[in-house]
Write an enzyme that holds these catalytic residues in place. Structure first.
Site, PDB file in Angstrom:
ATOM      1  CG  ASP A  43      12.173 -23.949 109.875  1.00 21.49           C
ATOM      2  OD1 ASP A  43      11.104 -23.473 109.434  1.00 21.49           O
ATOM      3  OD2 ASP A  43      12.851 -24.771 109.232  1.00 21.49           O
ATOM      4  CD  GLU A  79      14.055 -30.881 108.045  1.00 23.56           C
ATOM      5  OE1 GLU A  79      14.407 -31.365 106.949  1.00 23.56           O
ATOM      6  OE2 GLU A  79      13.159 -30.045 108.153  1.00 23.56           O
ATOM      7  CD  GLU A 128       9.464 -30.863 102.525  1.00 23.01           C
ATOM      8  OE1 GLU A 128      10.088 -29.875 102.952  1.00 23.01           O
ATOM      9  OE2 GLU A 128       9.572 -31.997 103.026  1.00 23.01           O
ATOM     10  CD  GLU A 194       7.848 -21.387 103.312  1.00 24.09           C
ATOM     11  OE1 GLU A 194       9.006 -21.019 103.535  1.00 24.09           O
ATOM     12  OE2 GLU A 194       7.357 -22.400 103.836  1.00 24.09           O
TER      13      GLU A 194
HETATM   14  C1  HMH Z   1       8.836 -22.336 107.202  1.00 19.27           C
HETATM   15  N1  HMH Z   1       8.818 -23.917 105.362  1.00 19.27           N
HETATM   16  C2  HMH Z   1       9.266 -23.609 106.576  1.00 19.27           C
HETATM   17  N2  HMH Z   1      10.110 -24.412 107.231  1.00 19.27           N
HETATM   18  C3  HMH Z   1      10.498 -25.583 106.685  1.00 19.27           C
HETATM   19  N3  HMH Z   1      11.365 -26.394 107.365  1.00 19.27           N
HETATM   20  C4  HMH Z   1      10.028 -25.965 105.440  1.00 19.27           C
HETATM   21  C5  HMH Z   1       9.184 -25.091 104.788  1.00 19.27           C
HETATM   22  C6  HMH Z   1      10.418 -27.311 104.881  1.00 19.27           C
HETATM   23  O1  HMH Z   1      10.677 -27.371 103.615  1.00 19.27           O
END
Ligand code: HMH
Length: 207
Positions: A43, A79, A128, A194
């Site tokens: 991530d 972040e 998001e 996702e």
């Molecule tokens: C896979 N999707 C993924 N990672 C993230 N950090 C976000 C979305 C952010 O919202």
């Protein structure tokens, strides 16, 4: 077409994107540590490229939409530093290759770079929104996972996602059918990616 309609129209795809055993296992702290660490590192690598995508959206955005995006980019900078601190605390190295699933997501964002602003705005909102929903839906999470859930599930982040939704809706309202259909396609791609991203992490764990 609005963002809300996209979610309603593709309810099953959105559910698969935002409800996953990975997240339920975080909620009660029985997540496999390998799976969690794979998610954390991948991530981080995703967010590096997502930040570049955000800059690209800013580059295309109409002037009234710029402030929200600039706020988003600033938050992404924080972040990335937060991810580096979390990785260091767990002695994880971030200098690894992207997993093929992470790489597919990055390629998708590179394609969306080339699409009109309405498509970019919907994709950016959906990315998001996916985390905002995913980290909230399991309910309160057990430490140390509560900190992760709060990052994307907090009222402040929810408010930011709502601002992105308003901007995406505005862009869609003025867009011809062909561009709206491109935006719908991008939304569905985000949903699929996702789901794959959560599954990538689970598959890396000890089953
Ligand atoms: C896979 N999707 C993924 N990672 C993230 N950090 C976000 C979305 C952010 O919202």
């Amino acid at each position: 077409m609005t963002c809300e309609e996209l979610i309603a129209l593709h309810e099953a795809a959105w559910r698969d994107a935002t409800r996953h055993p990975f997240l339920d296992a975080c909620a009660d702290a029985r997540i496999d540590v390998e799976a969690f660490h794979t998610w954390l590192v991948q991530d981080y690598l995703f967010v590096v490229e997502f930040t570049r995508f955000a800059a690209r959206v800013l580059n295309t955005a109409p002037v009234p939409h710029m402030a929200v995006l600039i706020g988003g980019i600033t938050a992404l900078g924080d972040e990335l530093a937060w991810f580096r601190a979390k990785a260091a605390a767990r002695s994880l190295t971030l200098g690894v290759a992207r997993h093929p699933t992470c790489d597919r997501y990055v390629s998708f964002m590179e394609q969306v770079f080339r699409e009109p602003y309405a498509v970019q705005a919907v994709a950016f909102w959906a990315i998001e929104k996916a985390y905002n929903d995913a980290w909230r839906l399991p309910g309160p999470m057990t430490p140390p996972y509560d900190e992760f859930a709060d990052r994307w599930g907090s009222p402040g982040f929810t408010e930011y996602v709502e601002l992105l939704e308003t901007q995406a809706d505005e862009a869609l309202a003025g867009a011809p059918a062909e561009i709206r259909s491109g935006a719908e396609g991008a939304f569905l791609e985000v949903a699929g990616l996702e789901r794959m991203f959560w599954q990538m992490a689970v598959d890396a764990g000890i089953v």
